[in-house]
Each structure stands twice: as structure tokens, then as C-alpha cells.
Scaffold this motif. Sequence first.
Motif, PDB file in Angstrom:
ATOM      1  N   TYR A  61     -16.166 -19.216  31.583  1.00 57.23           N
ATOM      2  CA  TYR A  61     -15.496 -19.955  32.651  1.00 57.23           C
ATOM      3  C   TYR A  61     -14.977 -18.991  33.702  1.00 57.23           C
ATOM      4  N   GLU A  62     -14.795 -19.525  34.907  1.00 52.06           N
ATOM      5  CA  GLU A  62     -14.243 -18.740  36.002  1.00 52.06           C
ATOM      6  C   GLU A  62     -13.039 -19.485  36.593  1.00 52.06           C
ATOM      7  N   PRO A  63     -11.835 -18.944  36.483  1.00 49.24           N
ATOM      8  CA  PRO A  63     -11.537 -17.692  35.781  1.00 49.24           C
ATOM      9  C   PRO A  63     -11.645 -17.865  34.268  1.00 49.24           C
ATOM     10  N   GLY A  64     -11.755 -16.748  33.561  1.00 46.80           N
ATOM     11  CA  GLY A  64     -11.878 -16.794  32.110  1.00 46.80           C
ATOM     12  C   GLY A  64     -10.659 -17.432  31.463  1.00 46.80           C
ATOM     13  N   ARG A  65     -10.882 -18.083  30.342  1.00 37.74           N
ATOM     14  CA  ARG A  65      -9.794 -18.724  29.605  1.00 37.74           C
ATOM     15  C   ARG A  65      -9.202 -17.751  28.583  1.00 37.74           C
ATOM     16  N   MET A  66      -8.035 -18.103  28.062  1.00 37.04           N
ATOM     17  CA  MET A  66      -7.267 -17.176  27.227  1.00 37.04           C
ATOM     18  C   MET A  66      -7.068 -17.754  25.825  1.00 37.04           C
ATOM     19  N   LEU A  67      -7.092 -16.888  24.805  1.00 37.15           N
ATOM     20  CA  LEU A  67      -6.921 -17.293  23.411  1.00 37.15           C
ATOM     21  C   LEU A  67      -5.863 -16.413  22.760  1.00 37.15           C
ATOM     22  N   VAL A  68      -4.897 -17.057  22.106  1.00 36.98           N
ATOM     23  CA  VAL A  68      -3.886 -16.327  21.343  1.00 36.98           C
ATOM     24  C   VAL A  68      -3.894 -16.857  19.920  1.00 36.98           C
ATOM     25  N   GLY A  69      -4.008 -15.958  18.952  1.00 38.62           N
ATOM     26  CA  GLY A  69      -4.148 -16.379  17.569  1.00 38.62           C
ATOM     27  C   GLY A  69      -2.880 -16.198  16.766  1.00 38.62           C
ATOM     28  N   GLU A  70      -2.626 -17.147  15.880  1.00 42.93           N
ATOM     29  CA  GLU A  70      -1.590 -16.994  14.863  1.00 42.93           C
ATOM     30  C   GLU A  70      -2.190 -16.129  13.754  1.00 42.93           C
ATOM     31  N   VAL A  71      -1.755 -14.877  13.673  1.00 41.64           N
ATOM     32  CA  VAL A  71      -2.335 -13.934  12.712  1.00 41.64           C
ATOM     33  C   VAL A  71      -1.216 -13.436  11.802  1.00 41.64           C
TER      34      VAL A  71
ATOM     35  N   VAL B  30      -3.002 -35.350  30.205  1.00 39.37           N
ATOM     36  CA  VAL B  30      -3.231 -33.910  30.079  1.00 39.37           C
ATOM     37  C   VAL B  30      -3.801 -33.368  31.385  1.00 39.37           C
ATOM     38  N   ARG B  31      -4.736 -34.098  31.962  1.00 35.53           N
ATOM     39  CA  ARG B  31      -5.291 -33.683  33.251  1.00 35.53           C
ATOM     40  C   ARG B  31      -4.171 -33.590  34.298  1.00 35.53           C
ATOM     41  N   GLY B  32      -3.292 -34.574  34.288  1.00 30.86           N
ATOM     42  CA  GLY B  32      -2.170 -34.559  35.226  1.00 30.86           C
ATOM     43  C   GLY B  32      -1.222 -33.401  34.970  1.00 30.86           C
ATOM     44  N   LEU B  33      -1.001 -33.093  33.694  1.00 28.62           N
ATOM     45  CA  LEU B  33      -0.159 -31.943  33.358  1.00 28.62           C
ATOM     46  C   LEU B  33      -0.749 -30.659  33.917  1.00 28.62           C
ATOM     47  N   VAL B  34      -2.051 -30.484  33.728  1.00 30.62           N
ATOM     48  CA  VAL B  34      -2.706 -29.274  34.226  1.00 30.62           C
ATOM     49  C   VAL B  34      -2.583 -29.186  35.741  1.00 30.62           C
ATOM     50  N   GLU B  35      -2.816 -30.288  36.420  1.00 28.51           N
ATOM     51  CA  GLU B  35      -2.730 -30.277  37.888  1.00 28.51           C
ATOM     52  C   GLU B  35      -1.309 -29.986  38.354  1.00 28.51           C
ATOM     53  N   ASP B  36      -0.324 -30.625  37.721  1.00 29.62           N
ATOM     54  CA  ASP B  36       1.069 -30.389  38.102  1.00 29.62           C
ATOM     55  C   ASP B  36       1.474 -28.945  37.851  1.00 29.62           C
ATOM     56  N   ALA B  37       1.084 -28.440  36.674  1.00 30.14           N
ATOM     57  CA  ALA B  37       1.448 -27.078  36.312  1.00 30.14           C
ATOM     58  C   ALA B  37       0.802 -26.073  37.254  1.00 30.14           C
TER      59      ALA B  37
ATOM     60  N   ASP C 164      -6.054 -23.732  30.498  1.00 23.72           N
ATOM     61  CA  ASP C 164      -6.209 -22.284  30.686  1.00 23.72           C
ATOM     62  C   ASP C 164      -6.411 -21.510  29.391  1.00 23.72           C
ATOM     63  N   GLY C 165      -6.198 -22.145  28.242  1.00 19.78           N
ATOM     64  CA  GLY C 165      -6.390 -21.425  26.993  1.00 19.78           C
ATOM     65  C   GLY C 165      -5.847 -22.189  25.810  1.00 19.78           C
TER      66      GLY C 165
ATOM     67  N   LEU D 118       2.453 -25.563  40.448  1.00 16.18           N
ATOM     68  CA  LEU D 118       3.675 -24.747  40.382  1.00 16.18           C
ATOM     69  C   LEU D 118       3.372 -23.299  40.014  1.00 16.18           C
ATOM     70  N   GLY D 119       2.100 -22.985  39.854  1.00 19.16           N
ATOM     71  CA  GLY D 119       1.737 -21.629  39.460  1.00 19.16           C
ATOM     72  C   GLY D 119       1.865 -21.360  37.981  1.00 19.16           C
ATOM     73  N   LEU D 120       1.871 -22.407  37.156  1.00 18.99           N
ATOM     74  CA  LEU D 120       1.995 -22.274  35.710  1.00 18.99           C
ATOM     75  C   LEU D 120       0.641 -22.489  35.038  1.00 18.99           C
ATOM     76  N   LYS D 121       0.333 -21.698  34.032  1.00 17.06           N
ATOM     77  CA  LYS D 121      -0.840 -21.900  33.203  1.00 17.06           C
ATOM     78  C   LYS D 121      -0.498 -22.876  32.076  1.00 17.06           C
ATOM     79  N   VAL D 122      -1.532 -23.500  31.508  1.00 18.20           N
ATOM     80  CA  VAL D 122      -1.347 -24.452  30.407  1.00 18.20           C
ATOM     81  C   VAL D 122      -2.192 -24.021  29.221  1.00 18.20           C
ATOM     82  N   LEU D 123      -1.534 -23.815  28.073  1.00 15.06           N
ATOM     83  CA  LEU D 123      -2.207 -23.527  26.814  1.00 15.06           C
ATOM     84  C   LEU D 123      -1.992 -24.701  25.871  1.00 15.06           C
TER      85      LEU D 123
END
Length: 543
Positions: free
Chosen positions: A263-273, A95-102, A206-207, A105-110
Motif C-alpha cells: 500500500y501507499e503509504p505503507g501500513r504499520m504492524l505492531v505485535g504483542e510479543v 469505521v470508515r468515518g473514524l478513519v476519515e475524521d482521524a 493505517d495498521g 486531524l492528522g491522526l493514524k488509526v490502528l
Amino acid sequence: MPGMSAEPIVFSRGTRTAWWRDAVVYQVYLRSFADGNGDGVGDFAGLRSRLGYLKSLGADAVWVTPHYPSGGADGGYDVIDYKAVDPVYGDVEEVRGLVEDAHGLGLKVLLDIVPNHTSDQHAWFQKALSDPDSPEAARYHFLPASEEPPNNWQSMFGGPAWSRTPDGRWYLHLFTPRQPDLNWDNPEVAEDFDETLRFWFDLGVDGFRVDVAYGLFKDPQYRDNPGVYSPTLFGHGPEQVMTTNQPRIHEIWRRWRAVADSYEPGRMLVGEVSLADLRQVGLYARPDELQHAFQFRLLKSKWDAPAFAETIAEALDVFESAGAPAPWVLGNHDKARQVTRYGSLRRARAAALLMLSLPGSAYLYAGEELGLPEAEVPDAAKQDPIFFRSGGTRAGRDGCRVPMPWDDHDRLAGFSAAGSAEPWLPIPAGWQSYAVNRQAADPHSTLSLYRQAISLRSLYPALGGGLGAVTRIGDVIRIDLVARSGDPDPVTCWINMSSSTAYVPARKLLLASDPQVAAPAGGILALPADTAVWVTPSGVDLR
């Protein structure tokens, strides 16, 4: 437009200040995306090897379905350990490697988090079974032994929401019996999830997408629900008042938002509502709660212009009132694929172009950019508990979870290397015809359409990041999109959901879901049935 009566619906306004406000988020069903070690199950190694594909698609972020050690009762949504990785997917370092790779490439990881329930194999529940007086037992909903279940609450997957322990007690599970619901009135539950959030945030994630974000709290008196939830509804409503959308839930999302914002930058939350009332959904996305709150009315709507137009207009209005962007979704791991739901690939392509034009973020489910239909999975191969809990009367969700086709070179379609173990769900005959390598070489393929549309979102600020005005003219929907103040180039999205050609005003054709659509002539564009276009407006109004 002769013979059609205009029906204006609403104008909505919005702003953008953060990446997630108009992001394109790509959902990966981890077991089915890419198999990196040849065991027939998708994993983090496979996902990391395909991040370049997500970048080429134009995605801003990847959302990964649950990766935790699991009891296997519900596709990973029955978690045994929230701070670990199921060995079939890899380990925490992956997972750490995924975050670093992403991030490279300029990709966030949720990631996906499941706070409503655990696995029955979770250490807490195992202790609760062995010791009814333990602190762990107080973290679930146990009620004393009796002849009948404590109330009429039903499982989302069918049947009663109560099961008995060997000593006769009843415990609550709004999903399968192997997914006991947590008792969020117990502060120890909230404290433990604070630690879980920080564990993954500290790793660089990232979230989170929050499963069953409308649930968690239950009626403390365990009173009967006045009705039974139906999967045909747009979402839960008053019939589930005792088990969903309890007012106390918003305290939790404020608490989680505070953790994310620390956190800096702030993390993101998306809910299944999954609530029927969009006004209630919007409350979850207030500035101090979740950044995004999924509304599923569009996802659950049939191919119908009034339903689409009214849902879009109301959602824009609701989220504007909440001070939040509207997240849009047409497909996910719980719903039959668009090609099958709408009855044709042509319609699915048109709906995609419509969604990608709308103000707010677009959530794509892996494979929809390939135009995958719902796969036919033999009953003997099915794994979804919905199929089994319903006695086979509901097909279940396996058909939208079949492995991703990457290339057309062999029967495994590039999901696993040649000679690997059989995939966890069988790959249908002919699946290779949808493969990424084949579509990437075709400028008119569905993959090419998505790539072009996402690219245009970055070139035209009115797309995704603008303001939207929705009008329905018979079975044709018009979305007028205007960029934020100071940005030029308005765009209009037209979608023709009727059975005949419509003629719409247009100055320039930017993109069409049907590649055969001709450029406008004399300020008028011929829009075939089941087609969407992005155009620059001509200033002509044919209503």
C-alpha cells in the motif's frame, strides 16, 4: 552524587525515517472509552466524538481494541467475523468515518487483529463441530477421542488447554474453551487473513496491533511442554517451547509485511510479543517483519531502579540490533494500572515522564494520562474470564477496563449522556474526581503533565527521536538523550527511585513530574524521591 556508585549499562543508537518510529499511540478500550448512543457500552460514535481530545493530548495515532462481532467470552478477543463490526459498536461505515475524521486531524488509526484463535461461534468452527472431515475442521487443532487430554498444555487463563467436542474429540484453546486455536500449518488460514488485512487496509486503516503475535504455530507432534507458564513471569520462555515462539512464525510476519508494504503509504504492524527473552522479541521487528514488537518487561517490572535501568538498556540495544525502534508501554487493558502497581500517583507520574523521554514510540492506555488507579469491581459485576477460570483466585482485568471519566457533572462521569443505560462495568464512587474536564483546568494535574511532556517531545528532537545512554547510580537512573545528527539541544531524564532526595547536575529544568521541584541553582537540581525530571545538561558530572 556522594555515597553512590555509578553503574553504566549501555549506549544505544537509532534512527528515524517514518511516523511510527517515535509516535505517541493512544490505546482505546472501545467498550470503555465513550458511549455515543446511551446503551452503556462504548462505541465508534463515542470515539469519533472524542478524537479532538486525542489531538489536544498530542497523540499521533489511536489503536482500537477488537470491534468485531464476538462471542463475548474474552472482551472481543473471540472473533466471529473478521470483516464486520459488532452492532453494539456501529458498522463498517462507522469505521470508515473514524478513519476519515482521524486523518482530518492528522491522526493514524490502528485496529486490533486476532490471528491465533477465533470464537467457537465462528462459521468455521461450527462447521468443524458438525463435520469432522470438513476443510474447516482442518483449520483448527483437533485430536482423536481419548480418556486424557493429548498433552500437558495449559490455558493462559488457567486449566487445561484442551476441551472435548460432543463427539469426544479434543480441540486446542490456549485461552478460554470458547476461543479455539487456529492451525496455521493449514495454508487456507493464512490466505483468509491476507484477505482480512486487505479489507481493512482498503478502507484506509493505517495498521494493526497483532494479538498473540508470538503464538500461532504449535509443535506439530503435540509434545508436552517442559513447564507451565506463570503470569508472574516477564513473558513466555522455554517452559512454553511447544506452544509459543515457533521459528515458523517469522514466515507469517514477512508475509504480512509484504501485504502492508504493498500500500501507499505503507501500513504499520505492531505485535504483542510476550516473550521473556528480549533478544527473541527483537527478531519480530527485523526490517522485513513487524515495525514494532511490544516487550513487556518494563510493564511487568516493580518500582525498582535496577530492573528499570537494565530493561531499558537491554531493550534499546536489542532493537538497535534489529534495526527497529523500541516501543514502550507501561499500561494496557491486560495489566493493573500504574498508580496501583507502583503504590502511588507520584511514582506513576515519574514513570510516565521516564517512558516519554525514551528513544522510540510510546504507547499510552486510555486513562493513564488521568492517573486512574485500578478500580475495585465487585465480584458480581466482573466479566473477565480470568476471574472465573481461576475460581476467583485471580482478580482479572476488569479493574483497568472501567469506563473513562470525562466530566464531573453526574454519576456517569460523562461516559454516557445523563439518563443512559447503566455502564457495562460499574463506575466507582468518586470516579468523577479524575474527570478530564476537572484535570484540564488544573495546570498541575496528571493530564496537564502528559500534555506538556508530549508537546516537549515535538520541540526537542532528542526526546523520543534521539539516541539514549543509560546509567544507574544507586537507585537513581540517568538517561542522556542526544538528537539525530545536526539537531541541537541534548536532554537528560533523571528519575529518583530512592526514598531520599538526590542532587543531580542540570542547566535548565524543562519539566518535572512533581510541580514543586525548583529550578537548578549553581548547576545542581534537588530531585525528590519518586520524581523524574527533564533537564538540559550542565556539563557537571557528580557521579
